[in-house]
Design a protein around this motif. Structure first.
Motif, PDB file in Angstrom:
ATOM      1  N   GLN A 253     -35.851  30.816   4.613  1.00 50.95           N
ATOM      2  CA  GLN A 253     -36.136  30.026   3.405  1.00 50.95           C
ATOM      3  C   GLN A 253     -36.542  30.955   2.254  1.00 50.95           C
ATOM      4  O   GLN A 253     -36.142  30.723   1.115  1.00 50.95           O
TER       5      GLN A 253
ATOM      6  N   THR B 250     -43.283  22.473   1.128  1.00 47.51           N
ATOM      7  CA  THR B 250     -44.030  21.375   0.515  1.00 47.51           C
ATOM      8  C   THR B 250     -43.207  20.092   0.555  1.00 47.51           C
ATOM      9  O   THR B 250     -43.678  19.053   1.039  1.00 47.51           O
ATOM     10  N   THR B 251     -41.945  20.206   0.105  1.00 46.84           N
ATOM     11  CA  THR B 251     -41.068  19.023   0.119  1.00 46.84           C
ATOM     12  C   THR B 251     -39.798  19.276   0.929  1.00 46.84           C
ATOM     13  O   THR B 251     -39.039  18.354   1.182  1.00 46.84           O
ATOM     14  N   SER B 252     -39.565  20.531   1.313  1.00 50.90           N
ATOM     15  CA  SER B 252     -38.328  20.877   2.016  1.00 50.90           C
ATOM     16  C   SER B 252     -38.556  21.010   3.516  1.00 50.90           C
ATOM     17  O   SER B 252     -39.676  21.275   3.970  1.00 50.90           O
TER      18      SER B 252
ATOM     19  N   THR C  72     -29.613  16.514   1.403  1.00 52.11           N
ATOM     20  CA  THR C  72     -29.246  17.859   1.848  1.00 52.11           C
ATOM     21  C   THR C  72     -29.253  18.775   0.626  1.00 52.11           C
ATOM     22  O   THR C  72     -28.646  18.435  -0.388  1.00 52.11           O
TER      23      THR C  72
END
Ligand SMILES: CC(C)(COP(=O)(O)OP(=O)(O)OC[C@H]1O[C@@H](n2cnc3c(N)ncnc32)[C@H](O)[C@@H]1OP(=O)(O)O)[C@@H](O)C(=O)NCCC(=O)NCCS
Length: 165
Positions: free
Chosen positions: A153, A91-93, A62
């Motif tokens: 975001q 990309t990674t989130s 988290t």
């Protein structure tokens, strides 16, 4: 348990949707005799993490939880259903929308008590961020949800820059 494969194929929102059900009892109580807020927050975080793990097929951590409002108390003896679905991937989130419904077990009366947006990052076995599959929005509602999540975001990113984090 480890899983080293990097899943490439894009997935739909429905593929990773998670629903947890918990029948609240005395061990979930706060001093007032209602369900403790921390019990709900743990379920919310678990449901969001599970949806992300299903999507990314990797461990996740988290990284951010937006404000979470408790609209009304949940009575002990209620059945709590926590539903989590992905709204956006970077990309990674991954962002998830998590909704909490409290249900009276005898009458079936339902109340939406909480909604939260939580961001997770997929990590590899060395605890480094790793890429996740793209997310497919199939309906106009899902596309709108994804656009709103993208804005949230971008806002979080601005805030991190402002705070020098
Ligand atoms: C997750 C972690 C490994 C990422 O480290 P990193 O690679 O240096 O982080 P980055 O700054 O490159 O961010 C990675 C991604 O997370 C996103 N991110 C990071 N902080 C964020 C925040 N506060 N809000 C929203 N997104 C955030 C970035 O935008 C980036 O997304 P993208 O790859 O989709 O573009 C590291 O931050 C960490 O270990 N954090 C602690 C997590 C933790 O312990 N959680 C509690 C227990 S589960």
């Amino acid at each position: 348990m480890t899983f080293s494969g990097v899943p490439e194929a894009a997935k739909t929102i429905a593929e990773s949707k998670v629903q947890l059900t918990h029948f609240t009892g005395p061990s979930d109580a706060n001093g007032l005799g209602n369900v403790h807020g921390g019990v709900i927050m743990k379920l919310v975080d678990e449901a969001g993490a599970l949806a992300c793990m299903r999507h990314a097929q990797s461990w996740v951590v988290t990284v951010a939880m937006d404000s979470m409002t408790f609209r009304e108390p949940i009575l002990i003896g209620s059945v709590v259903t926590v539903t989590a679905e992905l709204t956006y991937v970077g990309t990674t989130s991954m962002e998830t929308r998590v909704e909490v419904i409290a249900e009276h077990p005898l009458t079936g009366a339902k109340t939406r008590t909480n909604t939260a947006y939580i961001v997770y990052v997929a990590i590899d076995t060395d605890h480094r961020a790793r890429s996740v599959p793209k997310l497919i929005a199939n309906t106009p509602e899902e596309r709108a949800m994804m656009e709103a999540a993208k804005e949230r975001q971008a806002y979080r990113k601005q805030q991190r820059i402002k705070e020098g984090a």
